[in-house]
Structure formats: structure tokens, C-alpha cells
Design an enzyme around this catalytic site. Sequence first.
Site, mmCIF file in Angstrom:
data_model
loop_
_atom_site.group_PDB
_atom_site.id
_atom_site.type_symbol
_atom_site.label_atom_id
_atom_site.label_comp_id
_atom_site.label_asym_id
_atom_site.label_seq_id
_atom_site.Cartn_x
_atom_site.Cartn_y
_atom_site.Cartn_z
ATOM 1 N N HIS A 265 21.607 -1.983 -11.857
ATOM 2 C CA HIS A 265 20.163 -1.748 -11.848
ATOM 3 C C HIS A 265 19.374 -3.042 -11.816
ATOM 4 C CE1 HIS A 265 20.619 2.505 -12.623
ATOM 5 N NE2 HIS A 265 19.348 2.593 -12.334
ATOM 6 N N GLU B 243 24.910 -3.302 -17.912
ATOM 7 C CA GLU B 243 26.286 -3.170 -17.422
ATOM 8 C C GLU B 243 26.361 -2.666 -15.986
ATOM 9 O OE1 GLU B 243 28.245 -0.770 -20.317
ATOM 10 O OE2 GLU B 243 28.337 -2.423 -21.763
ATOM 11 N N GLU C 18 7.811 -0.357 -11.325
ATOM 12 C CA GLU C 18 6.473 0.183 -11.018
ATOM 13 C C GLU C 18 5.405 -0.918 -10.895
ATOM 14 O OE1 GLU C 18 8.524 1.884 -13.383
ATOM 15 O OE2 GLU C 18 9.002 3.177 -11.683
#
Length: 164
Positions: free
Chosen positions: A96, A93, A65
Site C-alpha cells: 500500500h 507489511e 485523498e
Amino acid sequence: MKKTNLSDYDPSQVPSGKDYTIGIVVAEWNKEITDALAQGAIDTLRKYDVAESNIHLVHVPGSFELTTGADLMLRNDKKLDAVICIGCVIQGETRHFDFICEAVSQGLTNTALKHERPVIFSLLTTNNTEQAQDRAGGKHGNKGVEGAVTALKMIHLQRELEKK
Ligand code: RBF
């Protein structure tokens, strides 16, 4: 080769922020780290004479954001000379990490060009919490301090180059 670490900046090379107005967007993910970075940035702006009333701090939920946060600030406050964006993304993991880092670096670049104002990338992208702590007031300095120094230098540069 010696790496450049702006936490060891030469104070005489930092312009005064006496009449500068600066926004700071801070991501709340990894808050302990981002708070330490934000404090480093604020302390440095104060040290270089930016008035308290000219430091505008907002928070966003996560680093993703930061782009929208910077864009909203610049759209709604034409007096802002620069925005420092602070976040900390720690490798997990899943993928992302890659998506967030890529989105933020591209997003902040685009925001700077769109608004014709410096947008500073103070985003830690680390493998673990220890590496983040090392860069948020630890053995590798405080990247929030470096973000503030960069903002002051970039505002000065913009004013110099746009002087008619
Ligand atoms: N935001 C961060 O600022 N740092 C992180 O390390 C981080 N890791 C995330 C990992 C996952 C799996 C998800 C879903 C989000 C993560 N976010 C992180 C939040 C992200 O920046 C954003 O706030 C959310 O994806 C909502 O748009």
C-alpha cells in the site's frame, strides 16, 4: 554534503503573505503526526502575516485523498493562491505504501498543473513512526513549516513571473 533542511530557512528570504490566501488539506491517518505538521504550517503562515481568514483548512480521510481534496479546494475557491497538502504514510507489511506515495506525488503534480497554482507536497513517507516524529517537530524539523515556507515562496514566484 550538507542536506537542505528548509526548517533552518533564512527568515529574510521568505516573502510576506499579507495578501495571500492559502488552503491546507490534512490527512487524518496518523493524526498525531499530521496535526503537528498542520500546526507548524499554520504557525508559519501567521508568522509571515497571512490573515487568519485567509487560511482555509480542510481534512480528508487519508493521504490518498489529498489529491481530490486539493482539487476540490482549487475548483471551488478561485482566490486560493496555493494549497499545502499534509499527510503521513508509514511503511507497513503490504505494498500500500508504494501505491499511495506514487499516487499522491503524481496526483498533486497533476493538480498543480491543471489549476496553474502551487500545490505543496508535505507528505512524510517513512519506515516507522519514529522517523515521522523526527520530521513533525523533532530532530529533523517540522516539514509542515517547510511546506508553508515553500508555499509563500512559490506564490511570490508566480506573481513575479506573471507580472505584466
Ligand atoms: N493513509 C495514510 O495517510 N497513511 C498511511 O500510512 C496509510 N496506510 C494505509 C494502509 C492500508 C493497508 C490502507 C488500505 C490504507 C492506508 N491509508 C493510509 C489510507 C489511504 O490513504 C486512503 O485513505 C484509503 O485507501 C481510502 O482511499
